[in-house]
Design a protein around this motif. Structure first.
Motif, PDB file in Angstrom:
ATOM      1  N   ASN A 567       0.820  -1.210   0.000  1.00  0.00           N
ATOM      2  CA  ASN A 567       0.000   0.000   0.000  1.00  0.00           C
ATOM      3  C   ASN A 567       0.853   1.259   0.000  1.00  0.00           C
ATOM      4  O   ASN A 567       0.492   2.269  -0.622  1.00  0.00           O
ATOM      5  CB  ASN A 567      -0.940  -0.005   1.200  1.00  0.00           C
ATOM      6  CG  ASN A 567      -2.095  -0.978   1.029  1.00  0.00           C
ATOM      7  OD1 ASN A 567      -2.430  -1.367  -0.089  1.00  0.00           O
ATOM      8  ND2 ASN A 567      -2.697  -1.386   2.131  1.00  0.00           N
ATOM      9  N   ALA A 568       1.982   1.212   0.696  1.00  0.00           N
ATOM     10  CA  ALA A 568       2.883   2.372   0.702  1.00  0.00           C
ATOM     11  C   ALA A 568       3.416   2.638  -0.701  1.00  0.00           C
ATOM     12  O   ALA A 568       3.508   3.799  -1.134  1.00  0.00           O
ATOM     13  CB  ALA A 568       4.023   2.140   1.694  1.00  0.00           C
ATOM     14  N   ARG A 569       3.746   1.572  -1.412  1.00  0.00           N
ATOM     15  CA  ARG A 569       4.222   1.740  -2.797  1.00  0.00           C
ATOM     16  C   ARG A 569       3.109   2.294  -3.683  1.00  0.00           C
ATOM     17  O   ARG A 569       3.346   3.151  -4.546  1.00  0.00           O
ATOM     18  CB  ARG A 569       4.736   0.406  -3.349  1.00  0.00           C
ATOM     19  CG  ARG A 569       5.999  -0.109  -2.664  1.00  0.00           C
ATOM     20  CD  ARG A 569       6.603  -1.269  -3.440  1.00  0.00           C
ATOM     21  NE  ARG A 569       5.713  -2.421  -3.498  1.00  0.00           N
ATOM     22  CZ  ARG A 569       5.691  -3.400  -2.587  1.00  0.00           C
ATOM     23  NH1 ARG A 569       6.505  -3.339  -1.532  1.00  0.00           N
ATOM     24  NH2 ARG A 569       4.875  -4.416  -2.714  1.00  0.00           N
ATOM     25  N   THR A 570       1.892   1.818  -3.464  1.00  0.00           N
ATOM     26  CA  THR A 570       0.753   2.294  -4.245  1.00  0.00           C
ATOM     27  C   THR A 570       0.519   3.783  -4.009  1.00  0.00           C
ATOM     28  O   THR A 570       0.324   4.558  -4.956  1.00  0.00           O
ATOM     29  CB  THR A 570      -0.508   1.500  -3.875  1.00  0.00           C
ATOM     30  OG1 THR A 570      -0.304   0.113  -4.166  1.00  0.00           O
ATOM     31  CG2 THR A 570      -1.718   1.999  -4.651  1.00  0.00           C
ATOM     32  N   GLU A 571       0.548   4.195  -2.758  1.00  0.00           N
ATOM     33  CA  GLU A 571       0.339   5.611  -2.437  1.00  0.00           C
ATOM     34  C   GLU A 571       1.458   6.475  -2.986  1.00  0.00           C
ATOM     35  O   GLU A 571       1.222   7.598  -3.449  1.00  0.00           O
ATOM     36  CB  GLU A 571       0.212   5.783  -0.927  1.00  0.00           C
ATOM     37  CG  GLU A 571      -1.088   5.252  -0.352  1.00  0.00           C
ATOM     38  CD  GLU A 571      -1.262   5.626   1.110  1.00  0.00           C
ATOM     39  OE1 GLU A 571      -1.975   6.616   1.393  1.00  0.00           O
ATOM     40  OE2 GLU A 571      -0.682   4.925   1.961  1.00  0.00           O
ATOM     41  N   ALA A 572       2.694   5.968  -2.924  1.00  0.00           N
ATOM     42  CA  ALA A 572       3.821   6.733  -3.449  1.00  0.00           C
ATOM     43  C   ALA A 572       3.676   6.975  -4.945  1.00  0.00           C
ATOM     44  O   ALA A 572       4.158   7.988  -5.476  1.00  0.00           O
ATOM     45  CB  ALA A 572       5.134   6.001  -3.154  1.00  0.00           C
ATOM     46  N   PRO A 577      -4.647   3.150  -1.534  1.00  0.00           N
ATOM     47  CA  PRO A 577      -4.291   1.889  -0.876  1.00  0.00           C
ATOM     48  C   PRO A 577      -5.518   1.003  -0.693  1.00  0.00           C
ATOM     49  O   PRO A 577      -6.647   1.495  -0.578  1.00  0.00           O
ATOM     50  CB  PRO A 577      -3.749   2.350   0.479  1.00  0.00           C
ATOM     51  CG  PRO A 577      -4.470   3.645   0.742  1.00  0.00           C
ATOM     52  CD  PRO A 577      -4.633   4.295  -0.607  1.00  0.00           C
ATOM     53  N   TYR A 578      -5.295  -0.302  -0.672  1.00  0.00           N
ATOM     54  CA  TYR A 578      -6.366  -1.266  -0.394  1.00  0.00           C
ATOM     55  C   TYR A 578      -6.106  -1.812   1.001  1.00  0.00           C
ATOM     56  O   TYR A 578      -5.246  -2.671   1.212  1.00  0.00           O
ATOM     57  CB  TYR A 578      -6.357  -2.396  -1.427  1.00  0.00           C
ATOM     58  CG  TYR A 578      -7.484  -3.390  -1.235  1.00  0.00           C
ATOM     59  CD1 TYR A 578      -8.808  -3.012  -1.434  1.00  0.00           C
ATOM     60  CD2 TYR A 578      -7.224  -4.698  -0.865  1.00  0.00           C
ATOM     61  CE1 TYR A 578      -9.840  -3.923  -1.260  1.00  0.00           C
ATOM     62  CE2 TYR A 578      -8.246  -5.613  -0.698  1.00  0.00           C
ATOM     63  CZ  TYR A 578      -9.558  -5.226  -0.899  1.00  0.00           C
ATOM     64  OH  TYR A 578     -10.583  -6.124  -0.730  1.00  0.00           O
ATOM     65  N   THR A 579      -6.856  -1.290   1.969  1.00  0.00           N
ATOM     66  CA  THR A 579      -6.611  -1.602   3.377  1.00  0.00           C
ATOM     67  C   THR A 579      -7.644  -2.550   3.974  1.00  0.00           C
ATOM     68  O   THR A 579      -7.538  -2.912   5.139  1.00  0.00           O
ATOM     69  CB  THR A 579      -6.610  -0.312   4.208  1.00  0.00           C
ATOM     70  OG1 THR A 579      -7.899   0.318   4.104  1.00  0.00           O
ATOM     71  CG2 THR A 579      -5.547   0.656   3.710  1.00  0.00           C
ATOM     72  N   VAL A 580      -8.636  -2.937   3.205  1.00  0.00           N
ATOM     73  CA  VAL A 580      -9.764  -3.706   3.734  1.00  0.00           C
ATOM     74  C   VAL A 580      -9.312  -5.015   4.369  1.00  0.00           C
ATOM     75  O   VAL A 580      -9.853  -5.444   5.394  1.00  0.00           O
ATOM     76  CB  VAL A 580     -10.784  -3.979   2.606  1.00  0.00           C
ATOM     77  CG1 VAL A 580     -11.923  -4.860   3.102  1.00  0.00           C
ATOM     78  CG2 VAL A 580     -11.332  -2.665   2.063  1.00  0.00           C
ATOM     79  N   LEU A 581      -8.307  -5.657   3.788  1.00  0.00           N
ATOM     80  CA  LEU A 581      -7.899  -6.978   4.257  1.00  0.00           C
ATOM     81  C   LEU A 581      -6.604  -6.957   5.063  1.00  0.00           C
ATOM     82  O   LEU A 581      -5.959  -8.004   5.215  1.00  0.00           O
ATOM     83  CB  LEU A 581      -7.797  -7.949   3.077  1.00  0.00           C
ATOM     84  CG  LEU A 581      -9.152  -8.292   2.447  1.00  0.00           C
ATOM     85  CD1 LEU A 581      -8.985  -9.195   1.238  1.00  0.00           C
ATOM     86  CD2 LEU A 581     -10.081  -8.927   3.462  1.00  0.00           C
ATOM     87  N   LEU A 582      -6.235  -5.807   5.588  1.00  0.00           N
ATOM     88  CA  LEU A 582      -5.208  -5.814   6.621  1.00  0.00           C
ATOM     89  C   LEU A 582      -5.708  -6.709   7.762  1.00  0.00           C
ATOM     90  O   LEU A 582      -6.835  -6.509   8.253  1.00  0.00           O
ATOM     91  CB  LEU A 582      -4.950  -4.406   7.138  1.00  0.00           C
ATOM     92  CG  LEU A 582      -4.147  -3.475   6.228  1.00  0.00           C
ATOM     93  CD1 LEU A 582      -4.299  -2.033   6.677  1.00  0.00           C
ATOM     94  CD2 LEU A 582      -2.681  -3.884   6.215  1.00  0.00           C
ATOM     95  N   PRO A 583      -4.959  -7.715   8.177  1.00  0.00           N
ATOM     96  CA  PRO A 583      -5.467  -8.635   9.204  1.00  0.00           C
ATOM     97  C   PRO A 583      -5.990  -7.951  10.460  1.00  0.00           C
ATOM     98  O   PRO A 583      -6.932  -8.438  11.089  1.00  0.00           O
ATOM     99  CB  PRO A 583      -4.262  -9.521   9.493  1.00  0.00           C
ATOM    100  CG  PRO A 583      -3.519  -9.556   8.201  1.00  0.00           C
ATOM    101  CD  PRO A 583      -3.667  -8.167   7.634  1.00  0.00           C
ATOM    102  N   SER A 584      -5.413  -6.810  10.824  1.00  0.00           N
ATOM    103  CA  SER A 584      -5.884  -6.103  12.010  1.00  0.00           C
ATOM    104  C   SER A 584      -7.297  -5.563  11.841  1.00  0.00           C
ATOM    105  O   SER A 584      -7.949  -5.201  12.821  1.00  0.00           O
ATOM    106  CB  SER A 584      -4.936  -4.952  12.345  1.00  0.00           C
ATOM    107  OG  SER A 584      -4.874  -4.021  11.277  1.00  0.00           O
TER     108      SER A 584
END
Length: 592
Positions: A567-572, A577-584
């Protein structure tokens, strides 16, 4: 984001053992008999199998209700603040306007609470309503802005929603164009900067989303406004370097008469065609993928488990945390689909259309074919063909981590295939899930080997966790700003290539529907009662399991790091970013 609440519904389990090794078989059988007397499936509602009741132990407790109330209160406060801000910036507004709107909003809220819908009124033609400007949908003074807010006009964003949006499981590789589509090579070359259609087909760079299953599904009426629902087909392509997916063409109708193809250079008509796709995808998401393939399916798993497995069965111990509050939410789904329910009120489908679509979703669901990664394989969207597909990549990574945990757990209790085949409770569980008179699920197959048992458990737990998360917790970023993805369509889609802007605006929801949509997707996207990998204290009494849980959580933490780095690379690079499936952020069960 507030950290998720700890699980509170699952009490510590007794020492687990298989039925063939239980020293107290009569006590075990009596416990299962008591469970069967307390819960069963009923098909009283449109022939769909829902729990006949929700036992007290399966209902949400005060902490969950308080959390739900907190998010609902924030949603209501946000809408009130947005209304006040709109009045403050309206040169023609006056104190009497504020009072009138407040009284009207209060009347609608009370009436819906008592009766489920707004009062019946004359059905107005879509041309009679004065549409809102897109700025009127910017209603986020107290809450974070959804990702779509400043991106929705982009064609690249529209294409991204097929691989990282609210319903990211519909994309399919194209081997040949459907018979109802006539795509001229010159139009393809114009859309794709000189690329050729033949080369794209040969190199497997074409993809489609086919919403043909919506043909004939009836649209409804809300607040006297007629709604529309179409069955579009949309085409997407990768350039030769296989970088960003691009939308290429949209056909808004397929049957009985295919409509014209719309292309990005068609201006307002193209934006209208995109909205047809988004509305169709939203309705398929709400009724099929969320309501049936998550809520109903996992409700069947919960009921059949309680009717088949003893509380001290090791598979009951493993699965119960992943079924927390699922019976309750499945029972609520029945109410959502019922006359006056939320689904036919805030989505395009009518009451009859909702049930028709839900029955199709139930009959067509396949336990194996609709699992991960099988669904992506069957749809020909592997990583070598479509490199950038965040939802697919994260779902498959979750499946890999989950399988390692399940494999180690299963091998504690099942030394051989004979142990699996000889487990009468397990076999009864699977039988009930597939029995046409009970669960009625297709594609279960036999669960008679250790490998087959692992696969069965992974599919059950993944549907309750990461698959449901991909569907449920993506809704706010996609639908929180209604012009991006309306849940209902209030004007017809394009029929020619020259439409004024007012025709597009007429498709968008009026103010009351805008507010209902925001309230719905904001609350469900925030509410989390538990967390994947976090089990209740002392839940696993078998000490051999505790190192497996530790390893599971470490693997999830590693996956979190990998997704965060991507996601950091995507934002850069300027992407979202696709954060939906971050395990947290992935819950342990279907509960909203």
């Amino acid at each position: 984001m507030t950290p998720p609440l700890p699980s509170f519904a699952c009490c510590p389990a007794p020492a687990p053992c298989l039925p063939q090794g239980d020293p107290e078989p009569e006590d075990r059988a009596a416990g299962i008999a008591r469970a069967r007397a307390g819960i069963a499936l009923s098909r009283r509602f449109a022939g769909l199998p829902f729990p006949d009741r929700v036992p007290g132990w399966a209902k949400p407790g005060p902490r969950f209700l308080a959390e739900a109330g907190r998010w609902s209160a924030l949603a209501a406060a946000n809408l009130a603040a947005a209304e006040a801000r709109a009045l403050a910036t309206d040169a023609n507004a006056s104190p009497s306007d504020l009072l009138r709107r407040a009284k009207r909003a209060l009347f609608v809220r009370v009436q819906e609470t008592l009766n489920g819908t707004s009062p019946a009124r004359r059905i107005a033609g879509w041309q009679e309503r004065t549409p809102l400007a897109t700025s009127a949908y910017r209603i986020f003074p107290l809450v974070p802005e959804p990702q779509a807010l400043n991106r929705w006009r982009s064609d690249l964003w529209f294409a991204r929603e097929r691989v990282a949006g609210a319903n990211p499981v519909m994309l399919e590789g194209v081997e040949r164009l459907p018979a109802h589509v006539t795509l001229r090579p010159g139009d393809y070359a114009r859309a794709m900067d000189g690329d050729t259609l033949d080369a794209a087909l040969a190199e497997r760079r074409l993809f489609q989303c086919d919403h043909g299953m919506l043909s004939g599904i009836e649209a409804g009426i809300t607040d006297g406004n007629r709604k529309f629902l179409e069955a579009p087909w949309s085409l997407y392509a990768l350039p030769r370097d296989r970088s960003a997916l691009r939308p290429l063409a949209i056909q808004c109708t397929q049957a009985p008469t295919p409509g014209p193809l719309f292309f990005p250079w068609h201006g307002t008509a193209w934006r209208m065609a995109r909205t047809v796709v988004q509305v169709s995808d939203s309705n398929l998401h709400g009724v099929v993928e969320h309501g049936v393939h998550c809520h109903l399916v996992m409700g069947l798993v919960a009921v059949c488990l309680h009717r088949s497995l003893a509380r001290r069965h090791p598979l009951s111990v493993l699965l119960l945390p992943h079924l927390e509050l699922t019976l309750n939410v499945d029972h609520l789904t029945e109410g959502l689909y019922a006359p006056g329910g939320r689904t036919p009120t805030i989505q395009s489908v009518s009451e009859r259309g909702t049930l028709t679509l839900a029955r199709w979703a139930y009959r067509s669901f396949d336990w194996s074919a609709d699992a991960v990664p099988e669904r992506f394989v069957a749809r020909r969207v592997s990583a070598d063909v479509l490199p950038h597909y965040p939802a697919r990549d994260d779902l498959e990574a979750h499946g890999t981590v989950l399988r390692a945990f399940v494999r180690a757990y299963v091998r504690i209790y099942y030394a051989s295939d004979g142990d699996v085949a000889g487990d009468g409770e397990l076999q009864d569980f699977v039988r009930r899930l597939g029995d046409p008179d009970e669960g009625g699920l297709r594609g279960l197959g036999e669960v008679a080997t250790v490998d087959a048992l692992e696969t069965f458990l992974v599919r059950a737990i993944q549907r309750a966790t990461s698959y449901h998360a991909a569907i449920n917790y993506s809704v706010y970023d996609a639908m929180g700003y209604a012009p991006n993805m309306p849940m209902a369509q209030f004007g017809p889609g394009p029929r020619h290539t020259d439409h004024p802007e007012e025709d597009f605006l007429a498709m968008l929801p009026p103010a009351a529907e805008r507010d209902r949509q925001f309230n719905d997707v904001f609350v469900v996207a925030q509410l989390r009662a538990n967390r994947l990998g976090h089990y209740p204290l002392e839940h696993f009494q078998d000490r051999r399991v505790r190192p497996l849980v530790r390893d599971f959580r470490e693997a999830l933490a590693e996956l979190e790091h990998r997704i965060a780095m991507r996601n950091a690379r995507t934002e850069a690079a300027g992407g979202a970013p696709y954060t939906v499936l971050l395990p947290s952020r992935v819950t342990a069960s279907v509960h909203v």
